[in-house]
Design an enzyme around this catalytic site. Sequence first.
Site, PDB file in Angstrom:
ATOM      1  N   GLU A 105     -55.738   6.269 -69.338  1.00  0.00           N
ATOM      2  CA  GLU A 105     -56.302   5.864 -70.750  1.00  0.00           C
ATOM      3  C   GLU A 105     -57.472   6.586 -71.157  1.00  0.00           C
ATOM      4  O   GLU A 105     -57.551   7.043 -72.112  1.00  0.00           O
ATOM      5  CB  GLU A 105     -56.134   4.323 -70.834  1.00  0.00           C
ATOM      6  CG  GLU A 105     -54.933   3.486 -70.727  1.00  0.00           C
ATOM      7  CD  GLU A 105     -54.916   1.944 -70.683  1.00  0.00           C
ATOM      8  OE1 GLU A 105     -55.999   1.710 -69.853  1.00  0.00           O
ATOM      9  OE2 GLU A 105     -54.354   1.474 -71.592  1.00  0.00           O
ATOM     10  N   GLU A 125     -49.997  -1.161 -64.452  1.00  0.00           N
ATOM     11  CA  GLU A 125     -50.267  -2.408 -64.939  1.00  0.00           C
ATOM     12  C   GLU A 125     -49.111  -3.542 -64.813  1.00  0.00           C
ATOM     13  O   GLU A 125     -49.560  -4.483 -64.722  1.00  0.00           O
ATOM     14  CB  GLU A 125     -50.992  -2.432 -66.544  1.00  0.00           C
ATOM     15  CG  GLU A 125     -52.305  -1.921 -66.627  1.00  0.00           C
ATOM     16  CD  GLU A 125     -52.362  -0.467 -66.535  1.00  0.00           C
ATOM     17  OE1 GLU A 125     -51.156   0.151 -66.346  1.00  0.00           O
ATOM     18  OE2 GLU A 125     -53.441   0.204 -66.781  1.00  0.00           O
TER      19      GLU A 125
END
Length: 699
Positions: A105, A125
């Site tokens: 990210e 995640e």
Amino acid sequence: MTAEYKVHDDIAIITLNNPPVNGLGFATRKGIVEGVEQALNDANVKAIVITGAGKAFSGGADITEFRKEAAFREPNLHGVIQVIENANKPVVAAIHSVVMGGGLELALACHYRLVAAGTKVALPEVKLGLLPGAGGTQRLPRVIGVEAALNMIVSGETVPAELLMSAPGQKLFDELVDADDDLLQTAMGFAKSVAHVKDLPKVRNLPCKHPQAEAYFGFARTTVGAMAKNLPAPLKCLEAVEAATKLKFDAGLEKERELFINLMWTPESRALQHLFFAERAASKIDDVPSDTPLRTIKKVGVIGAGTMGGGISMNFLNAGIPVTILETKQEALDRGIATIRKNYEAQVKKGKLKQDKYEERMALLTPSLSYDDLKDVDLVIEAVFEEMGVKEQVFTKLDSVIKQGAILASNTSTLDLNQIASFTKRPQDVVGMHFFSPANVMKLLEVVRGEKTAKDVLATVMALAKKIKKVAVVAGVTDGFIGNRMIEQYSRQAGFLLDEGASPQQIDKAVEKFGFAMGPFRMGDLAGNDIGWAIRKRRAVEQPDLRYSKTADLLCEKGRYGQKTGAGWYDYEPGKREPIVNQEVLDMIDQYRKDAGITPRKISDDEIVQRLVFSLVNEAAHILEEGFAQRASDIDIVYLYGYGFPFYRGGPMNYANEFGLFNVVETMKRFAKNPHDDADFWQPAPLLKQLAAEGKQFQ
Ligand code: NAI
């Protein structure tokens, strides 16, 4: 400093340095922001390169901050990302080895990304019951396309950079840097070449469209929904990616944030995070230092080529470790080898194993009828009949032939390991390696620590377990170790439920609805009901007053041992595993109730599940208190990997913690009042009682 700053030839270099994988902890995040600001304020700096020291660009969140306040301390990852994206000098990510989760990210916020060949890319995640919460669900689809991004986010799987780079039109990476080239030098050269760019490219400004969004997301929702079963995160991942295609970037980010926060509060996410830490904790032994020198294991011997011996051997062959397997008779040896072959051939047929790999593995296997062939093995695992006399013969022989310093392991599931060790003059080298059936498939390994087992033996076996892809848990010498000692109480309780009026199918269904892979009666049929029968016969001598339902004995008296005899609690068609209800068994149970003077009652599914799960929990509390397990989370690992306990509930101890130990004890008190149950059975273990009274949890 966990983010180092230096300037070289007009280029500022920020190096993440937070071993082992440059997790984005508070200090690192702060360091990045300070570095970027320093670079922006320095007129001599024309561009910025961000890279990672050591073995990763960044593995994402810092796991030491998990579930702690520090994870949210400003600057949080959102803040870091904004600073990078809004920088008015080019920021180039020089990515190598591993870029995952928050690390990816962060890279997506940079204006340019160079990647070294061989880099592993992932947004994992979902494996913790979450979704990428720092823009991953909004930015990734913009650079690799909606479908590819959704696949990565929903599966959490790792994708090689080369594969991503080869997709037409991808904008994730600007350049793939050859493994032999110097990544940092290349990135600095690249940074210089873009130093003049004023209108810096930002992923957030790229379009995010799917030509048939409606149809595609409809289809994806069905597929992901079916796959995710009881896990909320995968569908929320989908929702977030769909938002990227429908909303403006900032609104999409907001949606992602909202979904992320909601997931954080789900018991499923807590369970998966618990499991993540439990696995890491399980490999640690409290009094064995992590730098204990390990013994070398290059060659393994296996005694007995039966059900377990064959499966155990396959684990080592799969890991490229040669195995010599020993039997007493040629016939048994041939049978054992044929089974191993058959298992591998089935994998080849399914396309899971290449023919040449199969041959390589078989070439590592040496069948033998003579102990002389085992002289130089580094580890020997005994998997002969479960009789102390036979174990004595084998270990006496092993002691006399196996080289000194080798590890002598037993796969016994019920016998006293200390006694087995006493058959040798080297009890310090004896350890239990309790595999679960089928041993080549089941991931659990209970490592049984005898009174005299040496620390380096334990450390070696724990490390070896990882090599053969098992999850190992240390258990002390107690009857049934951790898993089977608990299952005995669970089976007793299942029997009481039958007596009171539930049918095997109702019980199995209730437990399966709770999430277990299999209910107790189907499990009995699979494992062989005769095993429990033998244990009950032993218990009848040891503890003649112990109450239990006699229905299972009656079943065995009829020869209904389970799948292996085609009949157990259920019937089975030849070669099939589907349980078929058998009226005779139901009549037998009914008759038993009549003989015992019990009027059957309707029992709710909730009661069934609670009685069964809490019977595990109570016995586990005894085990923990008596020191036969190191920590509650180890017990969860045993049940998740060895007994089909649902992952999304995090194991029996985690489940009890979530239920509240006070509530568990109160519920047990209620069960104790039931005349057809067993009041003694429901006496809370002292540890459970104490924790409940203090408002604490199992640790
Ligand atoms: P099995 O009966 O399938 O195999 C035992 C094998 O050992 C037979 O092939 C037999 O010929 C051989 N054998 C017997 N005495 C021998 C000797 N003196 N030297 C060499 N070979 C000898 O039994 P299984 O199920 O493989 O069990 C083996 C051990 O593993 C037992 O201790 C059992 O408690 C344990 N175990 C079994 C599990 C299961 O689900 N079957 C699970 C975990 C442990």
